[in-house]
Design a protein around this motif. Structure first.
Motif, PDB file in Angstrom:
ATOM      1  N   PRO A 273      -1.524  -5.765 -12.901  1.00 28.28           N
ATOM      2  CA  PRO A 273      -2.803  -6.215 -13.459  1.00 28.28           C
ATOM      3  C   PRO A 273      -2.997  -7.714 -13.204  1.00 28.28           C
ATOM      4  O   PRO A 273      -2.039  -8.483 -13.269  1.00 28.28           O
ATOM      5  N   SER A 274      -4.221  -8.120 -12.911  1.00 34.49           N
ATOM      6  CA  SER A 274      -4.491  -9.538 -12.656  1.00 34.49           C
ATOM      7  C   SER A 274      -4.243 -10.358 -13.919  1.00 34.49           C
ATOM      8  O   SER A 274      -4.416  -9.869 -15.027  1.00 34.49           O
ATOM      9  N   PRO A 275      -3.832 -11.628 -13.735  1.00 31.60           N
ATOM     10  CA  PRO A 275      -3.487 -12.467 -14.886  1.00 31.60           C
ATOM     11  C   PRO A 275      -4.712 -13.121 -15.518  1.00 31.60           C
ATOM     12  O   PRO A 275      -5.491 -13.788 -14.842  1.00 31.60           O
TER      13      PRO A 275
ATOM     14  N   VAL B  86       5.100 -14.417  -1.712  1.00 30.99           N
ATOM     15  CA  VAL B  86       5.479 -14.427  -3.132  1.00 30.99           C
ATOM     16  C   VAL B  86       4.756 -13.330  -3.917  1.00 30.99           C
ATOM     17  O   VAL B  86       5.273 -12.828  -4.903  1.00 30.99           O
ATOM     18  N   LYS B  87       3.577 -12.938  -3.466  1.00 32.71           N
ATOM     19  CA  LYS B  87       2.872 -11.848  -4.154  1.00 32.71           C
ATOM     20  C   LYS B  87       3.413 -10.479  -3.767  1.00 32.71           C
ATOM     21  O   LYS B  87       3.227  -9.504  -4.463  1.00 32.71           O
ATOM     22  N   GLY B  88       4.059 -10.414  -2.578  1.00 29.45           N
ATOM     23  CA  GLY B  88       4.388  -9.115  -2.023  1.00 29.45           C
ATOM     24  C   GLY B  88       3.115  -8.415  -1.590  1.00 29.45           C
ATOM     25  O   GLY B  88       2.984  -7.200  -1.694  1.00 29.45           O
ATOM     26  N   ARG B  89       2.160  -9.207  -1.086  1.00 30.82           N
ATOM     27  CA  ARG B  89       0.856  -8.657  -0.718  1.00 30.82           C
ATOM     28  C   ARG B  89       0.884  -8.120   0.704  1.00 30.82           C
ATOM     29  O   ARG B  89       1.403  -8.783   1.608  1.00 30.82           O
ATOM     30  N   PRO B  90       0.346  -6.908   0.943  1.00 35.07           N
ATOM     31  CA  PRO B  90       0.301  -6.372   2.306  1.00 35.07           C
ATOM     32  C   PRO B  90      -0.407  -7.349   3.250  1.00 35.07           C
ATOM     33  O   PRO B  90      -1.407  -7.962   2.876  1.00 35.07           O
TER      34      PRO B  90
ATOM     35  N   PRO C 280      -5.766 -15.548  -3.793  1.00 34.26           N
ATOM     36  CA  PRO C 280      -5.938 -14.237  -4.422  1.00 34.26           C
ATOM     37  C   PRO C 280      -5.592 -14.384  -5.904  1.00 34.26           C
ATOM     38  O   PRO C 280      -5.269 -15.476  -6.362  1.00 34.26           O
ATOM     39  N   SER C 281      -5.642 -13.300  -6.645  1.00 34.54           N
ATOM     40  CA  SER C 281      -5.228 -13.340  -8.041  1.00 34.54           C
ATOM     41  C   SER C 281      -3.729 -13.631  -8.128  1.00 34.54           C
ATOM     42  O   SER C 281      -2.956 -13.216  -7.253  1.00 34.54           O
ATOM     43  N   ALA C 282      -3.322 -14.334  -9.194  1.00 30.53           N
ATOM     44  CA  ALA C 282      -1.945 -14.845  -9.282  1.00 30.53           C
ATOM     45  C   ALA C 282      -0.999 -13.855  -9.960  1.00 30.53           C
ATOM     46  O   ALA C 282      -0.294 -14.194 -10.905  1.00 30.53           O
ATOM     47  N   ASN C 283      -1.000 -12.620  -9.453  1.00 31.05           N
ATOM     48  CA  ASN C 283      -0.087 -11.588  -9.956  1.00 31.05           C
ATOM     49  C   ASN C 283       0.752 -11.081  -8.793  1.00 31.05           C
ATOM     50  O   ASN C 283       0.385 -11.271  -7.635  1.00 31.05           O
ATOM     51  N   ARG C 284       1.889 -10.414  -9.111  1.00 31.75           N
ATOM     52  CA  ARG C 284       2.604  -9.698  -8.063  1.00 31.75           C
ATOM     53  C   ARG C 284       1.682  -8.563  -7.604  1.00 31.75           C
ATOM     54  O   ARG C 284       0.979  -7.950  -8.411  1.00 31.75           O
TER      55      ARG C 284
HETATM   56 MG    MG Z   1      -5.831  -9.324  -6.702  1.00 27.78          MG
END
Ligand code: MG
Ligand code: AMP
Length: 350
Positions: A149-151, A55-59, A141-145
């Motif tokens: 920028p982090s939320p 959901v984050k699109g995190r590598p 992790p931080s709840a951003n895409r």
């Molecule tokens: Mg982060």
């Protein structure tokens, strides 16, 4: 469907029961911490942790931080806790401080396959109680895409993740507004992987040890073989292109302002937002572009707290470019400059 619950501290346990059920089922819960909002899954359910990356699109190679509520959990998630790390935990937890240690029994996906694990005990009542009630560590992790920028508010989370998570616990703005300080204790002396609310000066004083501060902790240098995989990716960026104007020292703010205005001239016809400081904002008045202040240079903690919200605000104002003034790279200023350099697509030195 995403449910949003406004936290009511007088009936916190009752509200958190729903969050705990979601986590046990392998769902995703966004929760407040004292740094930024976190996107949490039960660290022991690999499919749930996998969902975080999706959901984050995190590598896939960027590991998560495991959040714990007590020292018993530390000894589960880490296979070995060196004395220096133990002392650091006693002094700094709960708090905005993350330690990298040899990985214990958490599933490899949490650490993106590394044999180390990043651990933090958050200093926020909602986060701590949630972990306690779950009775398992939460990977978050931080709840951003990824890349954004982090939320620092639930509204930011809604912008990025509405419809992709099961629950958002809204407890207003976060205290620090920047992510935790990360220190790797598998090296001697320990290495600062990411500057955060706790400054290196404070850490060395409190821990009584030297700290290695690599170039990438300053947001500089080649990061391809960095030990903390996250540092090699573009981060914290609004949709607008960030141009960062830096000085060696910030004694002559007049020169800084002139350079910002030069950049503005090059961008004629484009929509620009200037991120200034209380000391300089008035000098940009009458130029016909929106000017936001990050806060006063004499109060850099406020600048850190406002930073991500202001980058998002520039997007809301329709900026194609954001011209940002740098700050002195001392104390929390190191953290601010780390985030700004990573957000920037171009840096200008005055
Ligand atoms: Mg982060
Ligand atoms: P975030 O949770 O989005 O604030 O990102 C977590 C940060 O911690 C990233 O920069 C990761 O690269 C870093 N991190 C997490 N686990 C490890 C680890 N085992 N070793 C080194 N860095 C880590």
């Amino acid at each position: 469907m995403t449910r949003i619950i406004r936290v009511d501290h007088s009936r916190l346990d009752e509200q958190l029961r729903e969050a705990v059920e979601i986590l046990r089922r392998g769902g995703l819960v966004v929760f407040p911490t004292e740094t930024v909002y976190g996107l949490g899954a039960d660290a022991y359910i690999p499919q749930a942790v996998e969902k975080i990356f999706r959901v984050k699109g995190r590598p896939q190679d960027n590991p998560l931080i495991v959040h714990i509520s007590g020292m018993d959990m530390l000894h589960r998630v880490a296979s070995e806790v060196p004395k220096a790390a133990y002392r650091a935990a006693e002094k700094l937890w709960p708090g905005p401080f993350t330690m990298v240690l040899p990985r214990g029994d958490v599933p490899p996906i949490v650490s993106a396959g590394l044999d180390t694990v990043a651990v933090r005990m958050p200093g926020h009542r909602v986060a701590l109680r949630l972990i306690e009630l779950l009775a398992d560590p939460i990977a978050a992790p931080s709840a951003n895409r990824s890349g954004r920028p982090s939320p620092t508010s639930a509204q930011h989370v809604v912008e990025d993740l509405y419809g992709l998570v099961d629950l958002i616990l809204d407890d207003g703005e976060t205290l620090y507004g920047v992510e935790s300080t990360v220190v790797d204790f598998t090296t001697d002396p320990p290495t600062l992987l990411r500057p955060g609310p706790l400054t290196p000066e404070e850490l060395m004083e409190i821990l009584g040890t030297e700290l290695e501060i690599p170039e990438y902790a300053r947001g500089l240098g080649h990061t391809g073989v960095a030990r903390s995989p996250g540092v090699k990716y573009r981060h914290y960026s609004p949709r607008a292109e960030v141009v960062l104007i830096e000085m060696d020292d910030y004694k002559d703010l007049g020169r800084l302002v002139e350079r910002v205005m030069e950049e503005l001239n090059h961008l004629q016809g484009r929509s620009v937002v200037i991120l200034a400081t209380d000391e300089t904002r008035d000098r940009y008045m009458g130029l016909g572009v929106p000017v936001l202040s990050l806060g006063s240079r004499s109060d850099p903690y406020t600048i850190a707290k406002n930073l991500f919200a202001m980058l998002r605000e520039a997007d809301r104002l329709g900026a194609e470019f954001v011209l940002v003034e740098g700050v002195e790279e001392r104390g929390i200023g190191l953290t601010i400059m780390n985030r700004l350099r990573k957000a920037a697509s171009r840096r200008v030195s005055v």
